[in-house]
Design a protein around this motif. Structure first.
Motif, PDB file in Angstrom:
ATOM      1  N   THR A 178       0.839  -1.191   0.000  1.00 23.17           N
ATOM      2  CA  THR A 178       0.000   0.000   0.000  1.00 23.17           C
ATOM      3  C   THR A 178       0.874   1.242   0.000  1.00 23.17           C
ATOM      4  O   THR A 178       2.057   1.197   0.361  1.00 23.17           O
ATOM      5  CB  THR A 178      -0.931   0.036   1.224  1.00 23.17           C
ATOM      6  N   ASP A 179       0.263   2.366  -0.382  1.00 25.46           N
ATOM      7  CA  ASP A 179       0.983   3.636  -0.319  1.00 25.46           C
ATOM      8  C   ASP A 179       0.696   4.318   1.021  1.00 25.46           C
ATOM      9  O   ASP A 179       0.032   3.741   1.891  1.00 25.46           O
ATOM     10  CB  ASP A 179       0.628   4.535  -1.507  1.00 25.46           C
ATOM     11  N   GLU A 180       1.178   5.545   1.188  1.00 25.18           N
ATOM     12  CA  GLU A 180       1.019   6.261   2.455  1.00 25.18           C
ATOM     13  C   GLU A 180      -0.436   6.548   2.798  1.00 25.18           C
ATOM     14  O   GLU A 180      -0.784   6.680   3.962  1.00 25.18           O
ATOM     15  CB  GLU A 180       1.827   7.553   2.421  1.00 25.18           C
ATOM     16  N   ALA A 181      -1.300   6.613   1.796  1.00 26.16           N
ATOM     17  CA  ALA A 181      -2.721   6.858   2.017  1.00 26.16           C
ATOM     18  C   ALA A 181      -3.492   5.567   2.307  1.00 26.16           C
ATOM     19  O   ALA A 181      -4.679   5.598   2.578  1.00 26.16           O
ATOM     20  CB  ALA A 181      -3.321   7.555   0.803  1.00 26.16           C
ATOM     21  N   GLY A 182      -2.803   4.407   2.236  1.00 26.99           N
ATOM     22  CA  GLY A 182      -3.449   3.127   2.479  1.00 26.99           C
ATOM     23  C   GLY A 182      -4.048   2.494   1.243  1.00 26.99           C
ATOM     24  O   GLY A 182      -4.698   1.455   1.320  1.00 26.99           O
ATOM     25  N   LEU A 183      -3.815   3.101   0.070  1.00 31.08           N
ATOM     26  CA  LEU A 183      -4.322   2.561  -1.186  1.00 31.08           C
ATOM     27  C   LEU A 183      -3.542   1.304  -1.565  1.00 31.08           C
ATOM     28  O   LEU A 183      -2.307   1.327  -1.615  1.00 31.08           O
ATOM     29  CB  LEU A 183      -4.190   3.604  -2.298  1.00 31.08           C
ATOM     30  N   LEU A 184      -4.252   0.209  -1.832  1.00 35.55           N
ATOM     31  CA  LEU A 184      -3.614  -1.037  -2.247  1.00 35.55           C
ATOM     32  C   LEU A 184      -3.066  -0.873  -3.660  1.00 35.55           C
ATOM     33  O   LEU A 184      -3.811  -0.581  -4.592  1.00 35.55           O
ATOM     34  CB  LEU A 184      -4.609  -2.199  -2.201  1.00 35.55           C
TER      35      LEU A 184
END
Length: 101
Positions: free
Chosen positions: A76-82
């Motif tokens: 995931t990225d820093e925003a929590g997007l898979l």
């Protein structure tokens, strides 16, 4: 599952800019272990490579412990997007006596 050492080593070896933080969450039949620290990489491609290495290490540890079932590294990225999932299925077959053909 302690994967941060393996992933961190890969992250330190790469010096691509600009850097983004990626999180490598381990998932198996028992649940999800979230990566609370993350590792910086210069691209999703570099994070993908690290996820595959982490999956190999996880598969080795799971196999040595005698467990079976699906395992995954979810990035995931820093925003929590898979961003991606690296998946493996660990199957253990035991044969007792002569094999039938």
């Amino acid at each position: 599952m302690e994967l941060s050492h393996h992933i961190g080593t890969l992250g330190a070896a790469l010096t691509l800019l600009p850097m983004s933080r990626f999180y490598f969450n381990f998932r198996n039949s028992q649940g999800l272990t979230r990566d609370e620290v993350g590792v910086e990489f210069g691209s999703v491609s570099a994070a993908r490579s690290a996820a595959l290495v982490a999956l190999g290490e996880a598969a080795r540890e799971v196999t040595l412990s005698g467990q079976a079932g699906p395992i995954a590294i979810d990035v995931t990225d820093e925003a929590g997007l898979l961003l991606l999932s690296a998946l493996a299925l660990i199957e253990l077959e035991e044969q007792f006596g002569p094999r039938s053909t």
